[in-house]
Design a protein around this motif. Structure first.
Motif, PDB file in Angstrom:
ATOM      1  N   GLN A  74       0.857  -1.186   0.000  1.00  0.00           N
ATOM      2  CA  GLN A  74       0.000   0.000   0.000  1.00  0.00           C
ATOM      3  C   GLN A  74       0.892   1.234   0.000  1.00  0.00           C
ATOM      4  OE1 GLN A  74      -2.833  -1.013   3.312  1.00  0.00           O
ATOM      5  NE2 GLN A  74      -4.259  -0.041   1.896  1.00  0.00           N
ATOM      6  N   VAL A  75       0.434   2.253  -0.707  1.00  0.00           N
ATOM      7  CA  VAL A  75       1.176   3.520  -0.735  1.00  0.00           C
ATOM      8  C   VAL A  75       0.956   4.209   0.607  1.00  0.00           C
ATOM      9  CG1 VAL A  75       1.380   5.772  -1.857  1.00  0.00           C
ATOM     10  CG2 VAL A  75       0.941   3.710  -3.234  1.00  0.00           C
ATOM     11  N   GLU A  76       2.047   4.424   1.353  1.00  0.00           N
ATOM     12  CA  GLU A  76       1.903   5.071   2.662  1.00  0.00           C
ATOM     13  C   GLU A  76       2.157   6.570   2.579  1.00  0.00           C
ATOM     14  OE1 GLU A  76       2.842   3.065   6.381  1.00  0.00           O
ATOM     15  OE2 GLU A  76       4.271   4.692   6.781  1.00  0.00           O
ATOM     16  N   GLU A  77       3.017   6.951   1.651  1.00  0.00           N
ATOM     17  CA  GLU A  77       3.369   8.364   1.477  1.00  0.00           C
ATOM     18  C   GLU A  77       3.545   8.549  -0.014  1.00  0.00           C
ATOM     19  OE1 GLU A  77       7.187  10.495   2.782  1.00  0.00           O
ATOM     20  OE2 GLU A  77       6.782   9.029   4.377  1.00  0.00           O
ATOM     21  N   SER A  78       3.054   9.646  -0.585  1.00  0.00           N
ATOM     22  CA  SER A  78       3.260   9.858  -2.018  1.00  0.00           C
ATOM     23  C   SER A  78       3.745  11.260  -2.332  1.00  0.00           C
ATOM     24  CB  SER A  78       1.968   9.577  -2.801  1.00  0.00           C
ATOM     25  OG  SER A  78       2.207   9.812  -4.176  1.00  0.00           O
ATOM     26  N   ASN A  82       1.160  10.330  -9.848  1.00  0.00           N
ATOM     27  CA  ASN A  82       0.247   9.254 -10.278  1.00  0.00           C
ATOM     28  C   ASN A  82      -0.190   8.324  -9.160  1.00  0.00           C
ATOM     29  OD1 ASN A  82       0.675  10.337 -12.750  1.00  0.00           O
ATOM     30  ND2 ASN A  82       2.039   8.708 -13.468  1.00  0.00           N
ATOM     31  N   PHE A  83       0.278   8.529  -7.948  1.00  0.00           N
ATOM     32  CA  PHE A  83      -0.068   7.591  -6.866  1.00  0.00           C
ATOM     33  C   PHE A  83      -0.647   8.339  -5.673  1.00  0.00           C
ATOM     34  CE2 PHE A  83       3.078   5.428  -9.422  1.00  0.00           C
ATOM     35  CZ  PHE A  83       2.533   4.158  -9.557  1.00  0.00           C
ATOM     36  N   GLU A  84      -1.707   7.750  -5.107  1.00  0.00           N
ATOM     37  CA  GLU A  84      -2.355   8.343  -3.940  1.00  0.00           C
ATOM     38  C   GLU A  84      -2.125   7.480  -2.711  1.00  0.00           C
ATOM     39  OE1 GLU A  84      -6.582   9.355  -4.277  1.00  0.00           O
ATOM     40  OE2 GLU A  84      -6.242   9.459  -6.461  1.00  0.00           O
ATOM     41  N   VAL A  85      -2.119   8.113  -1.561  1.00  0.00           N
ATOM     42  CA  VAL A  85      -1.969   7.388  -0.305  1.00  0.00           C
ATOM     43  C   VAL A  85      -3.122   6.379  -0.161  1.00  0.00           C
ATOM     44  CG1 VAL A  85      -2.040   7.651   2.220  1.00  0.00           C
ATOM     45  CG2 VAL A  85      -0.660   9.216   0.821  1.00  0.00           C
ATOM     46  N   GLY A  86      -2.805   5.171   0.241  1.00  0.00           N
ATOM     47  CA  GLY A  86      -3.830   4.142   0.450  1.00  0.00           C
ATOM     48  C   GLY A  86      -4.019   3.217  -0.726  1.00  0.00           C
ATOM     49  N   ALA A 112      -9.444  -0.564  -3.220  1.00  0.00           N
ATOM     50  CA  ALA A 112     -10.013  -1.578  -2.327  1.00  0.00           C
ATOM     51  C   ALA A 112     -10.145  -2.901  -3.066  1.00  0.00           C
ATOM     52  CB  ALA A 112     -11.373  -1.103  -1.810  1.00  0.00           C
ATOM     53  N   PRO A 113      -9.027  -3.483  -3.485  1.00  0.00           N
ATOM     54  CA  PRO A 113      -9.114  -4.755  -4.223  1.00  0.00           C
ATOM     55  C   PRO A 113      -9.717  -5.852  -3.335  1.00  0.00           C
ATOM     56  CG  PRO A 113      -6.831  -4.280  -3.623  1.00  0.00           C
ATOM     57  CD  PRO A 113      -7.631  -3.077  -3.234  1.00  0.00           C
ATOM     58  N   ALA A 114     -10.508  -6.738  -3.946  1.00  0.00           N
ATOM     59  CA  ALA A 114     -11.213  -7.773  -3.183  1.00  0.00           C
ATOM     60  C   ALA A 114     -10.232  -8.767  -2.566  1.00  0.00           C
ATOM     61  CB  ALA A 114     -12.194  -8.497  -4.100  1.00  0.00           C
ATOM     62  N   ILE A 332       3.840 -14.549   2.630  1.00  0.00           N
ATOM     63  CA  ILE A 332       4.096 -13.988   3.960  1.00  0.00           C
ATOM     64  C   ILE A 332       3.214 -12.748   4.128  1.00  0.00           C
ATOM     65  CG2 ILE A 332       5.811 -12.925   5.484  1.00  0.00           C
ATOM     66  CD1 ILE A 332       6.422 -15.847   5.028  1.00  0.00           C
ATOM     67  N   LYS A 333       2.446 -12.739   5.224  1.00  0.00           N
ATOM     68  CA  LYS A 333       1.690 -11.526   5.551  1.00  0.00           C
ATOM     69  C   LYS A 333       2.602 -10.670   6.409  1.00  0.00           C
ATOM     70  CE  LYS A 333      -2.686  -9.858   7.218  1.00  0.00           C
ATOM     71  NZ  LYS A 333      -3.890 -10.189   7.998  1.00  0.00           N
ATOM     72  N   VAL A 334       3.117  -9.619   5.816  1.00  0.00           N
ATOM     73  CA  VAL A 334       4.146  -8.801   6.461  1.00  0.00           C
ATOM     74  C   VAL A 334       3.504  -7.801   7.422  1.00  0.00           C
ATOM     75  CG1 VAL A 334       6.024  -7.156   6.008  1.00  0.00           C
ATOM     76  CG2 VAL A 334       5.691  -9.131   4.494  1.00  0.00           C
ATOM     77  N   ALA A 335       2.342  -7.270   7.057  1.00  0.00           N
ATOM     78  CA  ALA A 335       1.666  -6.274   7.908  1.00  0.00           C
ATOM     79  C   ALA A 335       0.172  -6.332   7.655  1.00  0.00           C
ATOM     80  CB  ALA A 335       2.185  -4.876   7.586  1.00  0.00           C
ATOM     81  N   GLU A 336      -0.589  -5.781   8.605  1.00  0.00           N
ATOM     82  CA  GLU A 336      -2.034  -5.665   8.416  1.00  0.00           C
ATOM     83  C   GLU A 336      -2.284  -4.536   7.419  1.00  0.00           C
ATOM     84  OE1 GLU A 336      -4.567  -7.417   9.613  1.00  0.00           O
ATOM     85  OE2 GLU A 336      -3.214  -8.742  10.734  1.00  0.00           O
ATOM     86  N   PRO A 337      -3.281  -4.689   6.545  1.00  0.00           N
ATOM     87  CA  PRO A 337      -3.586  -3.585   5.614  1.00  0.00           C
ATOM     88  C   PRO A 337      -3.991  -2.322   6.388  1.00  0.00           C
ATOM     89  CG  PRO A 337      -4.883  -5.553   5.084  1.00  0.00           C
ATOM     90  CD  PRO A 337      -4.132  -5.853   6.333  1.00  0.00           C
TER      91      PRO A 337
END
Ligand code: NDP
Length: 337
Positions: A74-78, A82-86, A112-114, A332-337
């Motif tokens: 997920q984009v945390e900082e932009s 062309n890219f938005e946070v989240g 919000a991809p499924a 590997i789940k590295v972090a919670e969304p």
């Protein structure tokens, strides 16, 4: 900021000492950059090749460099227009929980991809590999017998299910009863055999009583030895992977079977073709994405993932992947969304 680097090159099977977890301060996006937070990291068999400096189709990872790998972030900082946070993206940022990018090579997955992690599996590289290897090289026809090993992994499971959609009789090969049950009951394979059984070669000959028209090669070794005498005239063999050999340090013990292989290819006019998915088929990605998206939404393809929590678990999980300890696509789940 945590990352896992290649500490040393393995000889044979990798072990924990070949990896090192490092910590540093979180990077900050500069002008024109995005800061990506890794949510999912894909673990794949090809990474074993990158740990070695033997000549291959891709450069090895240098010792002390970060391990490579596909990620969903997920984009945390932009600070990029062309890219938005989240936003979610498919990236190739490797075994770390944060990375900077100038946007090049990122594939947008939406806000919000499924099922974002599917982009690492059935809707991504392994699914694409199954699709192209089977359809373009395997050329399946209704009524033919298709054999595929690593049958519950993301490539094998998808190969077998596409084979069923094309009307083939599909025989899976997997390690253990639970995986074989899954291949038959969930994936819809006609049969699935345990390659660890003493009489595996006899069982394979029994279920392939009409011979084998397509052998999708994922594993090599003893499985291929059992398949070779069963190949029919004009059989096709897409050579996708040889995972049973990735930890090998020398050629297997004799007898030398090369002349048997060559004479079988000649007499039975067998087509064997290797392929490296993005190098050979990158230009056909859209075709795959359309068909696979349709099949998934119509419930025609089933997909099993094995999620392991925590970046620090990646080395053990990867070591297990080469021994068949995974069940389904290893992520590997590295972090919670
Ligand atoms: P999987 O998730 O299927 O993992 C590998 C599996 O291989 C293990 O789970 C295990 O399954 C099986 N295996 C391991 N050792 C042996 C052995 N000695 N004999 C038989 N089976 C063994 O991986 P993927 O679906 O991601 O990849 C499958 C293959 O496709 C690999 O060879 C990979 O390198 C290749 N590949 C090639 C690409 C290309 O461009 N050519 C692209 C992507 C993948 P089990 O317990 O069932 O035996």
């Amino acid at each position: 900021h945590q990352r896992i680097v290649l500490a040393s090159r393995p000889s044979g099977a990798p072990n924990a000492d070949n990896f090192r977890l490092e910590s540093s301060s979180k990077p900050v996006a500069g002008d024109g950059q995005v800061l990506l937070r890794t949510i999912y990291l894909s673990l794949d068999p090809y990474m074993r090749g990158r740990m070695s400096d033997a000549e291959s189709y891709a450069e090895p990872v240098a010792v002390n460099d970060i391990m490579v790998g596909g990620t969903v972030c997920q984009v945390e900082e932009s600070r990029h227009p062309n890219f938005e946070v989240g936003e979610w993206v498919l990236a190739y940022t490797g075994w770390q929980n944060y990375a900077l990018s100038d946007g090049e090579g990122l594939l947008k997955l939406g806000k919000a991809p499924a099922a974002p992690s599917y982009a690492l599996g059935v809707m991504g590289m392994p699914g694409f590999t199954a699709y192209m290897g089977l359809l373009d090289i395997g050329q399946p026809k209704a009524g033919e017998t298709l054999v595929v090993a690593a049958a519950t992994g993301p490539v094998g499971a998808t190969v077998g299910q596409i084979g069923k959609l094309k009307g083939c009789r599909v025989i899976g090969i997997a390690g253990g009863a639970e995986k074989c049950r899954h291949a038959k009951e969930v994936l819809g394979f006609d049969e699935c055999l345990d390659h660890k059984a003493e009489d595996f070669a006899e069982q394979l000959a029994r279920v392939c009583d009409q011979g084998i028209d397509i052998y999708f090669e994922n594993v090599g070794g003893k499985v291929f030895d059992a398949v070779l005498p069963l190949l029919n005239t004009s059989a096709r063999v897409p050579v996708c992977g040889l995972v049973s050999q990735y930890n090998a340090t020398e050629l297997p013990a004799g007898p030398d079977r090369l002349s048997l292989l060559m004479s079988t290819i000649l007499v039975k006019r067998i087509k064997m073709q290797g392929f490296i998915i993005f190098d050979d088929y990158g230009h056909r990605y859209e075709e795959f994405a359309k068909d696979m998206g349709d099949w998934l939404s119509q419930g025609k393809i089933q997909y099993k993932e094995q999620l392991v929590e925590g970046l620090e678990q990646a080395p053990q999980a990867f070591i297990g992947l080469l021994e068949g300890k995974n069940f389904g696509k290893l992520v590997i789940k590295v972090a919670e969304p």
